[in-house]
Design a protein around this motif. Structure first.
Motif, PDB file in Angstrom:
ATOM      1  N   SER A  71      46.185  41.591  39.448  1.00  0.00           N
ATOM      2  CA  SER A  71      45.231  40.554  39.839  1.00  0.00           C
ATOM      3  C   SER A  71      45.437  40.125  41.285  1.00  0.00           C
ATOM      4  O   SER A  71      44.475  39.997  42.056  1.00  0.00           O
ATOM      5  CB  SER A  71      45.372  39.345  38.902  1.00  0.00           C
ATOM      6  N   LEU A  76      44.397  43.087  43.703  1.00  0.00           N
ATOM      7  CA  LEU A  76      42.947  43.252  43.787  1.00  0.00           C
ATOM      8  C   LEU A  76      42.312  42.125  44.604  1.00  0.00           C
ATOM      9  O   LEU A  76      41.360  42.348  45.360  1.00  0.00           O
ATOM     10  CB  LEU A  76      42.336  43.284  42.386  1.00  0.00           C
ATOM     11  N   GLN A  96      37.557  42.838  38.981  1.00  0.00           N
ATOM     12  CA  GLN A  96      38.934  42.570  38.569  1.00  0.00           C
ATOM     13  C   GLN A  96      39.026  42.470  37.052  1.00  0.00           C
ATOM     14  O   GLN A  96      39.963  42.997  36.433  1.00  0.00           O
ATOM     15  CB  GLN A  96      39.430  41.279  39.213  1.00  0.00           C
TER      16      GLN A  96
END
Length: 330
Positions: free
Chosen positions: A295, A298, A308
């Motif tokens: 996370s 990205l 995501q």
């Protein structure tokens, strides 16, 4: 001659050890985590910095703390999806009591009391009355979230006394580097990992999750083990909620929205079986870190939030599919 016999007997030990290590889910997860870190380190100049890495650890602390409890419930053969709403609910007695008494200890006591009550109710309904735990905890999720909305009027309740001890709990850093929530998460992880591995309750938990009937015949109190698992899960979610309230400086009605899915995803990715009796807290922790680093990476690459979610969902499905194939071959 005895020496040669001894050598022959010892020869297979090395390859056998390597094969056992290769079969461990944690090794594959660790390699996956290192691959994720290496990829984003090459893709972004600011990914592999002390500031970013410590920030990721701080963000991972809350799902890690709550994930310990959820993993324990899953290992027992049950499900707990109420933790997201509980994280929001416990902030209300915490902040309200602190505002009224200016006591951090009394606020925490109020939060823990609510968390304990929720765990007892979930555990009693699921373990002793035999109601499906998914239905029980889903109902608890809606009741708590609705209660939070009604009490707060969908407005944040601020921390008016602003105690330094409360602020430092969620925002301070050990030696000015490691976030306090990460330190707390690691301590809890080590303590519960030891507890599950070396104490009788750990053996009972895996036995009950693996085969409740066999565990009952072995003399284990199946209902009590499941009940305790729910109580542990609720109390750990309460600790995560206290850390979040400290970080936010208020009781926020939307706190914890979707948190339960984030934690369940990490637990499943970490190899904890949905059918019970299989999994480890080390694997769960690696699952949390993988999702947090993915996370974070990205986001640094400016990938849209929608993508995501798609990528994270794909990772989880692939992990579960791989685990299922591995089990069938075994």
């Amino acid at each position: 001659m005895p020496q040669s016999v001894s050598s022959l007997a010892a020869a297979p030990a090395g390859p056998s050890l390597l094969r056992r290590l290769a079969r461990r889910n944690e090794i594959a997860l660790l390699l996956s985590l290192l691959a994720v870190i290496a990829f984003f380190a090459l893709a972004s100049d600011t990914f592999l910095t002390t500031r970013n890495l410590t920030n990721v650890l701080g963000q991972a602390a809350l799902p890690l703390v709550a994930g310990i409890g959820v993993a324990i419930v899953f290992i027992s053969g049950e499900v707990d999806v109420s933790i997201g709403s509980l994280v929001a609910a416990i902030a209300i007695p915490l902040i309200t009591i602190m505002n009224a008494t200016e006591s951090f200890a009394l606020g925490v006591a109020g939060a823990l009391a609510l968390g304990l009550a929720v765990g007892v109710v979930n555990g009693y309904l699921a373990a002793y009355l035999g109601i499906n735990s998914l239905i029980v905890t889903l109902g608890t999720l809606f009741i708590l979230r609705g209660g939070v909305y009604l009490y707060t009027g969908q407005r944040a309740i601020p921390d008016d006394v602003m105690l330094e001890s409360f602020f430092q709990l969620g925002n301070g850093r050990l030696f000015g580097v490691v976030p306090h929530p990460a330190v707390i998460a690691v301590i809890l992880l080590i303590a519960f990992a030891y507890f599950l591995r070396h104490r009788p309750f750990g053996r009972q938990l895996y036995a009950v999750g693996g085969n409740p009937e066999v565990a009952r015949l072995a003399g284990y109190n199946v209902r009590r083990v499941k009940f305790v698992a729910f109580v542990i899960s609720a109390l750990l979610a309460t600790i995560a909620g206290i850390l979040l309230a400290s970080r936010l400086g208020s009781a926020v009605h939307v706190a914890g929205l979707g948190f339960e899915f984030q934690v369940v995803a990490a637990v499943v990715l970490g190899g904890v079986s949905l059918s019970g009796g299989v999994g480890s807290l080390a694997g769960m922790a690696l699952g949390v870190l993988i999702l947090q680093f993915v996370s974070n990476g990205l986001g640094m690459l400016n990938i849209a939030t929608e993508w995501q979610l798609v990528i994270t969902g794909g990772i989880i499905i692939a992990a579960v599919a791989f685990d299922e194939l591995k089990r069938r071959r075994a």
